[in-house]
Design a protein around this motif. Structure first.
Motif, PDB file in Angstrom:
ATOM      1  N   ALA A 126     -43.558  -2.281  12.192  1.00  0.00           N
ATOM      2  CA  ALA A 126     -44.021  -1.951  13.355  1.00  0.00           C
ATOM      3  C   ALA A 126     -43.305  -0.908  14.229  1.00  0.00           C
ATOM      4  O   ALA A 126     -43.810   0.113  14.703  1.00  0.00           O
ATOM      5  CB  ALA A 126     -44.176  -3.162  14.317  1.00  0.00           C
ATOM      6  N   GLU A 127     -41.942  -0.794  14.120  1.00  0.00           N
ATOM      7  CA  GLU A 127     -41.072   0.212  14.795  1.00  0.00           C
ATOM      8  C   GLU A 127     -41.181   1.620  14.429  1.00  0.00           C
ATOM      9  O   GLU A 127     -41.180   2.572  14.607  1.00  0.00           O
ATOM     10  CB  GLU A 127     -39.526  -0.396  14.634  1.00  0.00           C
ATOM     11  N   LYS A 128     -41.125   1.413  12.761  1.00  0.00           N
ATOM     12  CA  LYS A 128     -41.430   2.740  12.075  1.00  0.00           C
ATOM     13  C   LYS A 128     -42.999   3.378  12.522  1.00  0.00           C
ATOM     14  O   LYS A 128     -43.012   4.519  12.681  1.00  0.00           O
ATOM     15  CB  LYS A 128     -41.597   2.408  10.540  1.00  0.00           C
ATOM     16  N   LYS A 129     -43.859   2.359  12.414  1.00  0.00           N
ATOM     17  CA  LYS A 129     -45.352   2.970  12.590  1.00  0.00           C
ATOM     18  C   LYS A 129     -45.433   3.591  14.215  1.00  0.00           C
ATOM     19  O   LYS A 129     -45.941   4.505  14.446  1.00  0.00           O
ATOM     20  CB  LYS A 129     -46.392   2.039  12.636  1.00  0.00           C
ATOM     21  N   ALA A 130     -44.467   3.052  15.179  1.00  0.00           N
ATOM     22  CA  ALA A 130     -44.548   3.476  16.523  1.00  0.00           C
ATOM     23  C   ALA A 130     -43.783   4.742  16.780  1.00  0.00           C
ATOM     24  O   ALA A 130     -44.120   5.528  17.489  1.00  0.00           O
ATOM     25  CB  ALA A 130     -43.831   2.257  17.567  1.00  0.00           C
ATOM     26  N   ARG A 131     -42.818   4.854  15.624  1.00  0.00           N
ATOM     27  CA  ARG A 131     -42.202   6.486  15.893  1.00  0.00           C
ATOM     28  C   ARG A 131     -42.933   7.584  15.404  1.00  0.00           C
ATOM     29  O   ARG A 131     -42.736   8.700  15.526  1.00  0.00           O
ATOM     30  CB  ARG A 131     -40.880   6.148  14.849  1.00  0.00           C
TER      31      ARG A 131
END
Length: 132
Positions: A126-131
Motif C-alpha cells: 500500500a505504501e509503495k502504491k501511494a508513492r
C-alpha cells in the motif's frame, strides 16, 4: 528415515519435551485457543479433550478466514480485483471458491490479486502504491 523406512515414532525436539513437561506438571488452569474449523473437527473426532488433564481446556476461536469468509465476500473481492483495484490476500484464501471462481482463477485471468505472507507485506504494498 533410515534405509528408506519411516521411523516408528516421530522425534520430538527437546524444547517441545520441556514445554509438554511444564504443561503436564502445572497445577494452574491453562486455556488453549485454536482458530480453525479443521482443528476443532480433529479434536472432536479423536476425543482429545477427554484425554487432556483437567487443568487444560481447549476452546474454539473465531475461525480462520478460509472457514468463515462468506462466498459473497469472495465474489466482491473478485469483482474489485477485476475492476482494477488491488486485492491483497494471504495465500490460503487464493483458492477459496466464490460462486463462479476463486481469487486465483481471477488472477490467472489478469485480475489484480496480490498474495502476501504478513500484514507488513500488505502495508508495504500500500505504501509503495501511494508513492507512485
Amino acid at each position: 528415515m533410515e534405509n528408506g523406512n519411516l521411523p516408528s515414532k516421530p522425534a520430538v525436539p527437546e524444547l517441545e519435551k520441556k514445554l509438554l513437561g511444564r504443561i503436564k506438571g502445572s497445577k494452574k488452569p491453562l486455556r488453549i485457543m485454536h482458530v480453525c474449523g479443521t482443528h476443532e473437527r480433529t479434536i472432536a473426532k479423536y476425543g482429545l479433550r477427554s484425554i487432556l488433564p483437567k487443568n487444560i481446556e481447549v476452546i474454539s476461536g473465531p475461525g480462520c478466514p478460509v472457514c468463515v469468509t462468506p462466498e459473497e465476500d469472495i465474489n466482491i473481492a473478485i469483482a474489485l480485483a477485476k475492476s482494477g483495484a488491488t486485492v491483497v490476500t494471504f495465500g490460503d484464501m487464493m483458492r477459496v471458491p466464490g460462486s463462479a471462481e476463486s481469487l486465483l482463477d481471477a488472477k490467472s485471468e489478469g485480475a489484480n490479486v496480490k498474495m502476501v505472507y504478513s500484514i507488513d507485506d500488505a502495508i508495504a504494498l500500500a505504501e509503495k502504491k501511494a508513492r507512485t
